[in-house]
Write a protein that holds these residues in place. Sequence first.
Motif, PDB file in Angstrom:
ATOM      1  N   THR A 355       0.742  -0.936  -0.236  1.00  0.00           N
ATOM      2  CA  THR A 355       0.374  -0.037  -0.192  1.00  0.00           C
ATOM      3  C   THR A 355       1.138   1.105  -0.375  1.00  0.00           C
ATOM      4  OG1 THR A 355      -0.090   0.054   2.456  1.00  0.00           O
ATOM      5  CG2 THR A 355      -1.583  -1.097   1.467  1.00  0.00           C
ATOM      6  N   ALA A 356       2.386   0.928   0.599  1.00  0.00           N
ATOM      7  CA  ALA A 356       3.186   2.989   0.606  1.00  0.00           C
ATOM      8  C   ALA A 356       3.134   3.098  -0.884  1.00  0.00           C
ATOM      9  CB  ALA A 356       4.066   2.275   1.110  1.00  0.00           C
ATOM     10  N   ALA A 357       3.521   4.423  -0.783  1.00  0.00           N
ATOM     11  CA  ALA A 357       3.729   4.692  -2.650  1.00  0.00           C
ATOM     12  C   ALA A 357       4.905   5.747  -2.745  1.00  0.00           C
ATOM     13  CB  ALA A 357       2.617   6.045  -2.719  1.00  0.00           C
ATOM     14  N   ASN A 358       5.728   5.454  -1.530  1.00  0.00           N
ATOM     15  CA  ASN A 358       7.024   6.273  -1.448  1.00  0.00           C
ATOM     16  C   ASN A 358       7.909   6.830  -2.748  1.00  0.00           C
ATOM     17  OD1 ASN A 358       8.066   3.988  -0.297  1.00  0.00           O
ATOM     18  ND2 ASN A 358       9.495   4.345   0.319  1.00  0.00           N
ATOM     19  N   VAL A 359       8.137   5.330  -3.241  1.00  0.00           N
ATOM     20  CA  VAL A 359       9.016   4.739  -4.266  1.00  0.00           C
ATOM     21  C   VAL A 359       8.535   5.987  -5.410  1.00  0.00           C
ATOM     22  CG1 VAL A 359       9.784   3.514  -6.404  1.00  0.00           C
ATOM     23  CG2 VAL A 359       9.422   2.655  -3.291  1.00  0.00           C
ATOM     24  N   THR A 360       6.882   6.137  -5.591  1.00  0.00           N
ATOM     25  CA  THR A 360       6.451   6.041  -6.378  1.00  0.00           C
ATOM     26  C   THR A 360       6.787   7.624  -6.262  1.00  0.00           C
ATOM     27  OG1 THR A 360       4.734   4.761  -6.633  1.00  0.00           O
ATOM     28  CG2 THR A 360       3.550   6.670  -7.914  1.00  0.00           C
ATOM     29  N   VAL A 361       6.336   8.739  -5.235  1.00  0.00           N
ATOM     30  CA  VAL A 361       6.003   9.954  -4.716  1.00  0.00           C
ATOM     31  C   VAL A 361       7.739  10.771  -5.302  1.00  0.00           C
ATOM     32  CG1 VAL A 361       5.476  11.450  -3.565  1.00  0.00           C
ATOM     33  CG2 VAL A 361       4.078   9.878  -3.720  1.00  0.00           C
ATOM     34  N   THR A 362       8.775   9.599  -4.538  1.00  0.00           N
ATOM     35  CA  THR A 362       9.899  10.129  -3.833  1.00  0.00           C
ATOM     36  C   THR A 362      10.604   9.908  -5.937  1.00  0.00           C
ATOM     37  OG1 THR A 362      10.066   9.038  -2.312  1.00  0.00           O
ATOM     38  CG2 THR A 362      12.302   9.293  -3.646  1.00  0.00           C
ATOM     39  N   LYS A 363       9.943   9.332  -6.838  1.00  0.00           N
ATOM     40  CA  LYS A 363      10.742   9.425  -7.943  1.00  0.00           C
ATOM     41  C   LYS A 363       9.896   9.882  -8.709  1.00  0.00           C
ATOM     42  CE  LYS A 363      10.512   5.712 -12.387  1.00  0.00           C
ATOM     43  NZ  LYS A 363      10.314   4.677 -12.868  1.00  0.00           N
ATOM     44  N   LEU A 364       8.771  10.804  -8.503  1.00  0.00           N
ATOM     45  CA  LEU A 364       8.012  12.004  -9.305  1.00  0.00           C
ATOM     46  C   LEU A 364       9.441  13.439  -8.679  1.00  0.00           C
ATOM     47  CD1 LEU A 364       6.493  13.350 -11.323  1.00  0.00           C
ATOM     48  CD2 LEU A 364       4.455  13.440  -9.185  1.00  0.00           C
ATOM     49  N   ILE A 365       9.120  13.380  -7.592  1.00  0.00           N
ATOM     50  CA  ILE A 365       9.569  14.558  -7.389  1.00  0.00           C
ATOM     51  C   ILE A 365      11.327  14.747  -7.163  1.00  0.00           C
ATOM     52  CG2 ILE A 365      11.072  15.595  -5.211  1.00  0.00           C
ATOM     53  CD1 ILE A 365       8.600  14.354  -3.409  1.00  0.00           C
ATOM     54  N   ASP A 366      11.953  13.864  -7.688  1.00  0.00           N
ATOM     55  CA  ASP A 366      13.140  13.912  -8.434  1.00  0.00           C
ATOM     56  C   ASP A 366      13.114  13.894  -9.902  1.00  0.00           C
ATOM     57  OD1 ASP A 366      14.465  12.540  -5.961  1.00  0.00           O
ATOM     58  OD2 ASP A 366      14.778  10.481  -6.898  1.00  0.00           O
ATOM     59  N   ALA A 367      12.370  13.426 -10.153  1.00  0.00           N
ATOM     60  CA  ALA A 367      12.164  14.023 -11.764  1.00  0.00           C
ATOM     61  C   ALA A 367      12.014  15.242 -12.136  1.00  0.00           C
ATOM     62  CB  ALA A 367      10.620  13.457 -12.602  1.00  0.00           C
ATOM     63  N   ILE A 368      10.836  16.125 -10.761  1.00  0.00           N
ATOM     64  CA  ILE A 368      10.637  17.557 -11.350  1.00  0.00           C
ATOM     65  C   ILE A 368      12.206  18.273 -10.671  1.00  0.00           C
ATOM     66  CG2 ILE A 368       9.642  19.139  -9.449  1.00  0.00           C
ATOM     67  CD1 ILE A 368       7.254  17.437  -9.219  1.00  0.00           C
ATOM     68  N   VAL A 369      12.818  18.112  -9.905  1.00  0.00           N
ATOM     69  CA  VAL A 369      14.140  18.703  -9.294  1.00  0.00           C
ATOM     70  C   VAL A 369      14.854  18.198 -10.495  1.00  0.00           C
ATOM     71  CG1 VAL A 369      16.476  18.604  -7.747  1.00  0.00           C
ATOM     72  CG2 VAL A 369      14.189  17.626  -6.679  1.00  0.00           C
ATOM     73  N   ALA A 370      15.190  17.334 -11.151  1.00  0.00           N
ATOM     74  CA  ALA A 370      15.992  17.058 -12.115  1.00  0.00           C
ATOM     75  C   ALA A 370      15.209  18.254 -13.622  1.00  0.00           C
ATOM     76  CB  ALA A 370      16.143  15.636 -12.836  1.00  0.00           C
ATOM     77  N   ALA A 371      14.176  18.193 -13.731  1.00  0.00           N
ATOM     78  CA  ALA A 371      13.757  19.228 -14.516  1.00  0.00           C
ATOM     79  C   ALA A 371      14.046  21.206 -13.978  1.00  0.00           C
ATOM     80  CB  ALA A 371      11.858  19.576 -14.621  1.00  0.00           C
ATOM     81  N   GLY A 372      14.116  20.966 -12.988  1.00  0.00           N
ATOM     82  CA  GLY A 372      14.534  22.246 -12.908  1.00  0.00           C
ATOM     83  C   GLY A 372      13.802  23.254 -11.508  1.00  0.00           C
ATOM     84  N   GLY A 373      12.721  22.082 -11.023  1.00  0.00           N
ATOM     85  CA  GLY A 373      11.775  22.958  -9.633  1.00  0.00           C
ATOM     86  C   GLY A 373      12.438  22.112  -8.956  1.00  0.00           C
ATOM     87  N   PRO A 374      11.331  22.685  -7.893  1.00  0.00           N
ATOM     88  CA  PRO A 374      11.726  22.702  -6.539  1.00  0.00           C
ATOM     89  C   PRO A 374      11.951  20.791  -5.729  1.00  0.00           C
ATOM     90  CG  PRO A 374       9.154  23.127  -6.811  1.00  0.00           C
ATOM     91  CD  PRO A 374       9.935  23.356  -7.699  1.00  0.00           C
ATOM     92  N   ALA A 375      12.295  21.154  -5.190  1.00  0.00           N
ATOM     93  CA  ALA A 375      12.744  19.801  -4.151  1.00  0.00           C
ATOM     94  C   ALA A 375      11.352  19.406  -2.929  1.00  0.00           C
ATOM     95  CB  ALA A 375      13.194  19.394  -3.586  1.00  0.00           C
ATOM     96  N   TYR A 376      10.061  19.820  -3.605  1.00  0.00           N
ATOM     97  CA  TYR A 376       8.751  19.022  -3.283  1.00  0.00           C
ATOM     98  C   TYR A 376       9.091  18.229  -1.451  1.00  0.00           C
ATOM     99  CZ  TYR A 376       5.903  21.804  -6.723  1.00  0.00           C
ATOM    100  OH  TYR A 376       5.761  22.739  -7.375  1.00  0.00           O
ATOM    101  N   GLU A 377       8.469  18.722  -0.727  1.00  0.00           N
ATOM    102  CA  GLU A 377       8.005  17.567  -0.115  1.00  0.00           C
ATOM    103  C   GLU A 377       6.733  16.838   0.207  1.00  0.00           C
ATOM    104  OE1 GLU A 377       9.048  18.708   4.190  1.00  0.00           O
ATOM    105  OE2 GLU A 377      10.857  19.610   3.374  1.00  0.00           O
ATOM    106  N   TRP A 378       5.915  15.808   0.461  1.00  0.00           N
ATOM    107  CA  TRP A 378       4.976  15.206   0.417  1.00  0.00           C
ATOM    108  C   TRP A 378       4.129  14.875   1.779  1.00  0.00           C
ATOM    109  CZ3 TRP A 378       3.761   9.714   0.703  1.00  0.00           C
ATOM    110  CH2 TRP A 378       4.845   9.293   0.481  1.00  0.00           C
ATOM    111  N   ARG A 379       3.364  14.753   1.719  1.00  0.00           N
ATOM    112  CA  ARG A 379       2.469  14.046   2.718  1.00  0.00           C
ATOM    113  C   ARG A 379       1.398  12.992   2.116  1.00  0.00           C
ATOM    114  NH1 ARG A 379       5.703  15.905   5.031  1.00  0.00           N
ATOM    115  NH2 ARG A 379       6.123  17.077   6.562  1.00  0.00           N
ATOM    116  N   SER A 380       0.387  12.141   3.188  1.00  0.00           N
ATOM    117  CA  SER A 380      -0.196  11.271   1.916  1.00  0.00           C
ATOM    118  C   SER A 380      -1.015  10.494   3.189  1.00  0.00           C
ATOM    119  CB  SER A 380       0.219  10.684   0.856  1.00  0.00           C
ATOM    120  OG  SER A 380      -1.123   9.770   0.237  1.00  0.00           O
ATOM    121  N   ILE A 381      -1.563   9.416   3.377  1.00  0.00           N
ATOM    122  CA  ILE A 381      -1.849   8.612   4.152  1.00  0.00           C
ATOM    123  C   ILE A 381      -2.353   7.392   3.176  1.00  0.00           C
ATOM    124  CG2 ILE A 381      -4.168   7.623   5.664  1.00  0.00           C
ATOM    125  CD1 ILE A 381      -4.113  10.292   6.697  1.00  0.00           C
TER     126      ILE A 381
END
Length: 608
Positions: A355-381
């Motif tokens: 049920t965990a989605a940390n790999v999915t979200v982290t992969k998206l955040i890393d891609a955002i950083v690579a695209a020149g965006g901010p290092a987002y933090e995230w929250r979910s349940i």
Amino acid sequence: MPSKKSARLAALTVAAVCSAASTVALTSPAHADAVAIHDIQGTTRISPYAGQAVTGVTGIVTGVRTYGSSRGFWIQDPTPDADPATSEGVFVFTSSVPRVAVGDSVSVNGTVSEYVPGGTSSGNQSVTEIVKPAVTVVSGGNAVPAATVIRARSVPAAYTPAGDSAANNSINALPLEPKKYALDYYESLEGMNVQVADARVVTATDPYSELWVTVKPHENASRRGGTLYRSYTSQNTGRLQIQSLGATADFPAANVGDTLTGTTAGPLDYNQFGGYTLVANALGRLKSGGLQRETTQKQKTRELAVATYNVENLDPSDTTFAAHASAIVNNLRSPDIVSLEEIQDNTGAKDDGTTAANVTVTKLIDAIVAAGGPAYEWRSIDPANDTDGGEPGGNIRQVFLFNPQRVSFTDRAGGDATTAVGVEKVLGKARLTVSPGRIDPANTAWKASRKPLVGEFVFRGQTVFVIANHLNSKGGDQALHAQYQPVVRSSEVQRHQQATLVNAFVKDLLKAQRNAEVIALGDMNDFEFSDTAKILEGDGELWSAIKSLPKKERYSYDYQGNQQVLDQILVSRSVRRSGDFAYDSVHINAEFHDQISDHDPQVLRFEP
């Protein structure tokens, strides 16, 4: 709404299982002498010969379908009768590759059948067919009957008659009035050779080599070339699906606003994925309309930018992370808070208990950083396994991304899949009991559906409450072209219950703090004019900000030729009354054949 791909796969599975139960059961005499095609088609949607054996049905072959589960061919009588309600064409279902060619003159013996695409439980109309055929080719190389031209002035403005209340609102037995109703007009041409000319594309080519055009280019036209869906009672009658009898590789990759120039011609079919469909022998040449993906404005220093984006079943195995990241950074201009819908767990559709989605979200955040965006933090349940609907095994959920350089998240422990978030009043201000939290997750309104995710954010010292939603999909609703009119929208029942709970939670926030700044956003799976939206808005607790846009720009989704609102950002009075807000439906996906999601993201900018 389920993604177009998952909806299509599910429907194909159902069709395969239910094909034996997809005919209209009628009691008829066992045999009829030689009849003409127009006699078989009759003046209603159901053939007067349904269930009967017929012999010596003659016509010219106008199209041959050699693929899929519905192999066969169409024939048309070259000597029509004078009744505009009776079609001169019919489909001959062979199940195997037909041994005929376009231009053959044939005589057919077989049984007349009314086949319902998607099964009788779908509520769809039926297709009159000749099944179990014995076919004799009389001659070849004959001229194909001239195609009936479908143009703006030939399609009535009224969409459909009201169904017969004594027959559960079915229109099947009603006499066809092709000069009065669009669905009757198309039914009167079922199986016939038809054509459109210089038709504008209003839904882009999908993965199944289908697109939609309109023969009424001025009918509820959007600013970018589509056709807007504005109400339940004002249907767009000029929409027509286009498929092809040719090679898939030759099908045009079209975007909204492109044009099929010249003639597109072939038999008029009916299917469960859009109703009346021109299955082309000849496709017009694609002329680009030059549509470009949009980019929103960057938020100012004092503006908080909040976005919602359905990323369509994103999981670690997908190849779209870089494209989604580019969209967030370059097209959405790195919003301060992003509500993501349809984030899947770490193993995607594999139903292994994850049920965990940390790999999915982290992969998206890393891609955002690579695209020149901010290092987002995230929250979910994380949801409880297999309880929130969506693709089986995927455990989709909403996720908050936030830019810690611009906004902070107020964490209060205790939120989990089954704990309900509440509202407290502390020193005259509203606050959440847990953050992040879920709204009343044990309520039956959320059965097999996503529970809203609530978070408490702080921007420049001001608290903003954000509710991320993904309401019950429209799966199970009858199609606009169904035999039952008005159609039944069964999915609304659960969605209305969900909207009621969201509105009640907003009321709790506003009761604790009258001027609380609240944003409820996400994939609402319903239109801005719907009862769902009205329930969410309540007595002014919320307001759908997409209504601040000109009507020609109000859409986030494009389905079967209708551009419509499914994704919304609703705001409380304090946000709306400030006057300092801007709304943008950022059109980067729904209108394009190479979309990375079937939804367009929405962005709200305002000064808290």
